[in-house]
Design a protein around this motif. Structure first.
Motif, short mmCIF file in Angstrom:
data_model
loop_
_atom_site.label_atom_id
_atom_site.label_comp_id
_atom_site.label_asym_id
_atom_site.label_seq_id
_atom_site.Cartn_x
_atom_site.Cartn_y
_atom_site.Cartn_z
N ARG A 77 -9.06 -9.82 25.57
CA ARG A 77 -9.21 -9.88 27.02
C ARG A 77 -7.90 -9.97 27.77
NH1 ARG A 77 -11.74 -15.75 28.37
NH2 ARG A 77 -11.28 -14.97 30.45
N GLU A 81 -6.09 -5.18 32.12
CA GLU A 81 -7.09 -5.54 33.12
C GLU A 81 -8.46 -4.93 32.84
OE1 GLU A 81 -6.33 -3.73 37.05
OE2 GLU A 81 -4.72 -2.61 36.07
N GLN A 84 -10.24 -7.09 30.31
CA GLN A 84 -10.67 -8.32 30.98
C GLN A 84 -11.96 -8.07 31.76
OE1 GLN A 84 -10.00 -11.34 30.80
NE2 GLN A 84 -10.57 -12.34 32.73
N LEU A 85 -12.06 -6.92 32.41
CA LEU A 85 -13.29 -6.58 33.15
C LEU A 85 -14.47 -6.46 32.19
CD1 LEU A 85 -12.14 -3.90 35.77
CD2 LEU A 85 -13.01 -6.19 36.25
N TYR A 87 -14.79 -8.01 29.36
CA TYR A 87 -15.11 -9.37 28.91
C TYR A 87 -15.95 -10.10 29.95
CZ TYR A 87 -14.54 -14.14 27.22
OH TYR A 87 -14.79 -15.40 26.77
N LEU A 88 -15.54 -10.03 31.21
CA LEU A 88 -16.29 -10.70 32.27
C LEU A 88 -17.70 -10.14 32.40
CD1 LEU A 88 -13.53 -10.97 35.04
CD2 LEU A 88 -14.62 -12.87 33.83
N ASP A 89 -17.82 -8.82 32.33
CA ASP A 89 -19.12 -8.18 32.49
C ASP A 89 -20.07 -8.60 31.37
OD1 ASP A 89 -20.38 -5.95 34.25
OD2 ASP A 89 -20.97 -5.42 32.23
N SER A 91 -19.82 -11.25 29.36
CA SER A 91 -20.06 -12.69 29.39
C SER A 91 -21.13 -13.06 30.42
CB SER A 91 -18.76 -13.44 29.71
OG SER A 91 -17.81 -13.25 28.70
N LEU A 92 -21.02 -12.47 31.61
CA LEU A 92 -21.98 -12.79 32.66
C LEU A 92 -23.34 -12.16 32.39
CD1 LEU A 92 -19.63 -12.59 35.77
CD2 LEU A 92 -20.55 -14.63 34.66
N ASN A 114 -22.13 -15.99 39.96
CA ASN A 114 -20.88 -15.59 39.31
C ASN A 114 -20.74 -14.08 39.26
OD1 ASN A 114 -20.06 -18.22 38.82
ND2 ASN A 114 -21.01 -18.32 36.80
N TYR A 229 -17.99 -5.51 35.88
CA TYR A 229 -17.99 -6.70 36.72
C TYR A 229 -17.45 -6.43 38.13
CZ TYR A 229 -16.26 -11.16 38.55
OH TYR A 229 -15.97 -12.22 39.36
N ASN A 230 -18.20 -6.90 39.12
CA ASN A 230 -17.78 -6.88 40.52
C ASN A 230 -17.94 -5.52 41.19
OD1 ASN A 230 -16.85 -8.34 42.77
ND2 ASN A 230 -14.77 -7.60 42.50
#
Length: 379
Positions: A77, A81, A84-85, A87-89, A91-92, A114, A229-230
């Motif tokens: 992660r 970047e 990392q995106l 990983y966040l996606d 995980s959530l 989140n 994510y986001n």
């Protein structure tokens, strides 16, 4: 971008797409007793009695989260970047899956916040202000789910996207949804549509959601087709932006998006019945029920406070996208290059400068409306 990094990201993208394909969280957050609970609520409301729907759902597969847990262990992660995106996606997504599996209202609320952000009082006040400025004139819903599905199929065929399917499904919270991982547009069997909604939903669903996914699939960086994510506020905000741009968004649509914000904000600290009563001041009982059911998706006992807050992104995302494109209109092609977010724009510019980003091949202005639709619209 280093070619080794690009290859690794594309390998991860391929793996993640295969892992996401069988996962349909929203299938397990759509009540299977929706009609009977709706009737019970309406009878109680007419009698002046409080009733909060008690929903039942399909049971998710056992251990459906295990492959994603394993995938997380393979991520680096902190290397870039994009990883990392991912990983966040993931995980959530796992947090949401856990909340849905356990019917844990607190976890569904926390995970969705989140994922999509906290509904704020400021955003809610903006929604109320917009409602006050609207003059609505409800239109009869006379178009069946089958007819809507036919129009969606025609649009995809005309765009030469023959590998996409349109399916009429039961037990959906949304009236229409797009599942990009399996190239499928879903139409709710119970839904009826107005004549004006035909073009709006073609622009929204095909012209935005499907076309962004297809454009992303043509990119050198495969991650751009996934929707990480986001990205959701930009996704739905751009769809609403297109509705306005092509003149197919009505005052009723604006009202619905604003009420979704109010429902998300209120549901955090109110029961289903309390939020339902507030929304019926501005819309029909049927519309209010649909909106609050979406806000309480995944909840069994809807008297509990909490919310799946996703639906606030339609209103919020529209204002974010509209404001950005007003100031930076040339970023439009970047936003249509895949399932990307406003926050990804710096990385997308870098990809374009290094020759790793193609111009979008599919845009909503290219949509060709079939003869059946033209005939319906002429009536």
């Amino acid at each position: 971008m280093d070619k080794n990094i690009l290859q690794r990201l594309n390998n991860l993208s391929d793996s993640l797409q295969k892992l996401y394909e069988p996962i349909d969280i929203y299938r397990y957050t759509a009540p299977i007793n929706r009609i009977t609970e709706k009737q019970r609520l309406f009878v109680s409301h007419e009698a002046g009695e409080v009733y909060n729907p008690q929903f039942t759902y399909q049971t998710p597969p056992s251990d459906w989260e295990k492959p994603l847990h394993q995938f997380l262990t393979e991520l680096h992660r902190n290397e870039n970047e994009w990883e990392q995106l991912i990983y966040l996606d993931v995980s959530l997504t796992l947090d949401l899956m856990r909340g849905v599996t356990n019917r844990d209202t607190a976890l569904i609320t926390e995970a969705s916040i989140n994922f999509y952000g906290q509904p704020t009082e400021e955003l809610t006040q903006s929604a109320y202000q917009e409602i006050a400025s609207l003059s609505t004139k409800p239109e009869l819903r006379t178009i069946s789910a089958k007819n809507m599905a036919e129009q969606m199929k025609n649009a995809l065929t005309n765009a030469s996207l023959v590998d996409w399917q349109v399916i009429v499904n039961e037990n959906m919270n949304a009236r229409i949804s797009v599942n990009s991982e399996i190239k499928q547009v879903n139409v709710n069997l119970e839904a009826l549509f107005t004549i004006s909604e035909l073009k709006r939903l073609l622009i929204h669903e095909i012209g935005t959601h499907v076309f962004r996914s297809v454009n992303g699939s043509l990119q050198t960086l495969g991650l751009l087709q996934l929707g990480l994510y986001n990205y959701m506020a930009t996704e739905e905000g751009l769809a609403s932006y297109h509705e306005v741009l092509y003149g197919v968004q009505s005052a009723e649509d604006q009202l619905r998006y604003a009420l979704r914000v109010i429902a998300a904000y209120m549901s955090l600290n109110h029961s289903f019945y309390e939020v339902f009563c507030e929304l019926t001041k501005y819309t029909t009982k049927d519309e209010a029920f649909d909106i609050v059911t979406r806000a309480k998706r995944g909840f069994i006992d809807t008297s509990k406070h909490g919310c799946h807050v996703k639906d606030k992104v339609y209103f919020e995302g529209f204002h974010q996208v509209s404001s950005h494109l007003k100031n930076y209109p040339t970023d439009y092609s970047l936003l249509m290059s895949g399932k990307v977010s406003l926050s990804m724009l710096p990385a997308l510019r870098e990809l374009r400068e290094t020759g790793y980003l193609l111009e979008p091949q599919y845009l909503p202005k290219q949509l060709i409306f079939g003869n059946d639709l033209a005939g319906i619209m002429a009536k």
